[in-house]
Design an enzyme around this catalytic site. Structure first.
Site, PDB file in Angstrom:
ATOM      1  N   HIS A 297      -3.888  -4.998   0.355  1.00 40.54           N
ATOM      2  CA  HIS A 297      -3.406  -5.472   1.650  1.00 40.54           C
ATOM      3  C   HIS A 297      -3.487  -6.991   1.700  1.00 40.54           C
ATOM      4  O   HIS A 297      -4.552  -7.549   1.972  1.00 40.54           O
ATOM      5  CB  HIS A 297      -4.247  -4.865   2.774  1.00 40.54           C
ATOM      6  CG  HIS A 297      -3.994  -3.416   2.969  1.00 40.54           C
ATOM      7  ND1 HIS A 297      -2.967  -2.931   3.750  1.00 40.54           N
ATOM      8  CD2 HIS A 297      -4.605  -2.331   2.443  1.00 40.54           C
ATOM      9  CE1 HIS A 297      -2.969  -1.611   3.712  1.00 40.54           C
ATOM     10  NE2 HIS A 297      -3.955  -1.224   2.921  1.00 40.54           N
TER      11      HIS A 297
ATOM     12  N   CYS B  46       0.828  -1.206   0.000  1.00 44.93           N
ATOM     13  CA  CYS B  46       0.000   0.000   0.000  1.00 44.93           C
ATOM     14  C   CYS B  46       0.866   1.261   0.000  1.00 44.93           C
ATOM     15  O   CYS B  46       1.531   1.542  -0.980  1.00 44.93           O
ATOM     16  CB  CYS B  46      -1.020  -0.047   1.146  1.00 44.93           C
ATOM     17  SG  CYS B  46      -2.374   1.144   0.924  1.00 44.93           S
TER      18      CYS B  46
ATOM     19  N   GLU C 137      -2.461  -8.926   3.944  1.00 45.50           N
ATOM     20  CA  GLU C 137      -2.787  -9.355   5.313  1.00 45.50           C
ATOM     21  C   GLU C 137      -4.269  -9.277   5.614  1.00 45.50           C
ATOM     22  O   GLU C 137      -4.733  -9.811   6.616  1.00 45.50           O
ATOM     23  CB  GLU C 137      -1.979  -8.530   6.328  1.00 45.50           C
ATOM     24  CG  GLU C 137      -2.455  -7.110   6.566  1.00 45.50           C
ATOM     25  CD  GLU C 137      -2.088  -6.093   5.492  1.00 45.50           C
ATOM     26  OE1 GLU C 137      -2.411  -4.912   5.684  1.00 45.50           O
ATOM     27  OE2 GLU C 137      -1.487  -6.479   4.451  1.00 45.50           O
TER      28      GLU C 137
END
Length: 192
Positions: A174, A76, A176
């Site tokens: 993202h 990001c 994650e």
């Protein structure tokens, strides 16, 4: 050892938690010696470009990161700061990728937030990932398509969902927060 770059921005802990779920040890650090010794480096990011670059410069990380020889993954804001000029705060990034960062034109809801499809996957990061998989985005600024683009996405206009040049990898989304697909991408990076 996996080094997660510390710069007082958001999201570093959630990336570390995602790595822990994959049984991968990591350390959050801004110590240049530890970063240089790491097997892999992850530069996660949630925050504002100009203030983050200021913090990186104070620690000399703006010079260190582009000099790294091991695999580096920007996430990001981390990806955006690995690029050139950035419209957010008229910030000059590290110039690893030859592409500038622009603000999405206000033709739709900005920020681009939520799940979206990535395609044209051309990197070992996406090994075992199907074209047109969905991942999770939260951003108001984007990198246009460039020679280094290894995954594309479309929101208002086509943009780079991922970039790769030499040992530098970056994703706008993202991993994650992207479920099984994101976990696979992180695992692919760790196994490079």
């Amino acid at each position: 050892m996996i080094a997660l770059i510390k710069y007082n921005g958001g999201n570093v802990s959630s990336v570390q938690n995602a790595l822990t779920r994959l049984n991968i040890d990591s350390v959050i650090t801004d110590d240049p010696e530890l970063i240089l010794k790491a097997d892999k480096v992850i530069f996660p990011g949630v925050g504002e470009a100009s203030s983050t670059m200021k913090l990186l410069k104070e620690k000399g990380l703006d010079v260190l990161i582009p000099s790294l020889k091991q695999p580096v993954l920007g996430i990001c804001l981390g990806m955006q700061l690995m690029c050139g000029d950035n419209e957010e705060g008229n910030t000059r990034g590290m110039g690893i990728f030859d592409v500038d960062v622009k603000w999405f034109p206000p033709k739709d809801l900005v920020p681009h937030m939520g799940w979206n499809t990535i395609s044209e996957l051309k990197s070992p990061l996406f090994s075992g990932i199907e074209d047109k998989s969905d991942v999770y985005f939260v951003h108001s600024y984007y990198c246009g398509l460039a020679d280094a683009t290894v995954a594309a996405c479309d929101y208002i206009l086509p943009f780079s969902a991922s970039l790769q040049k030499d040992n530098f990898f970056a994703v706008q989304f993202h991993p994650e927060k992207s479920g099984a697909t994101g976990s696979r991408i992180l695992n692919n990076f760790i196994n490079l």
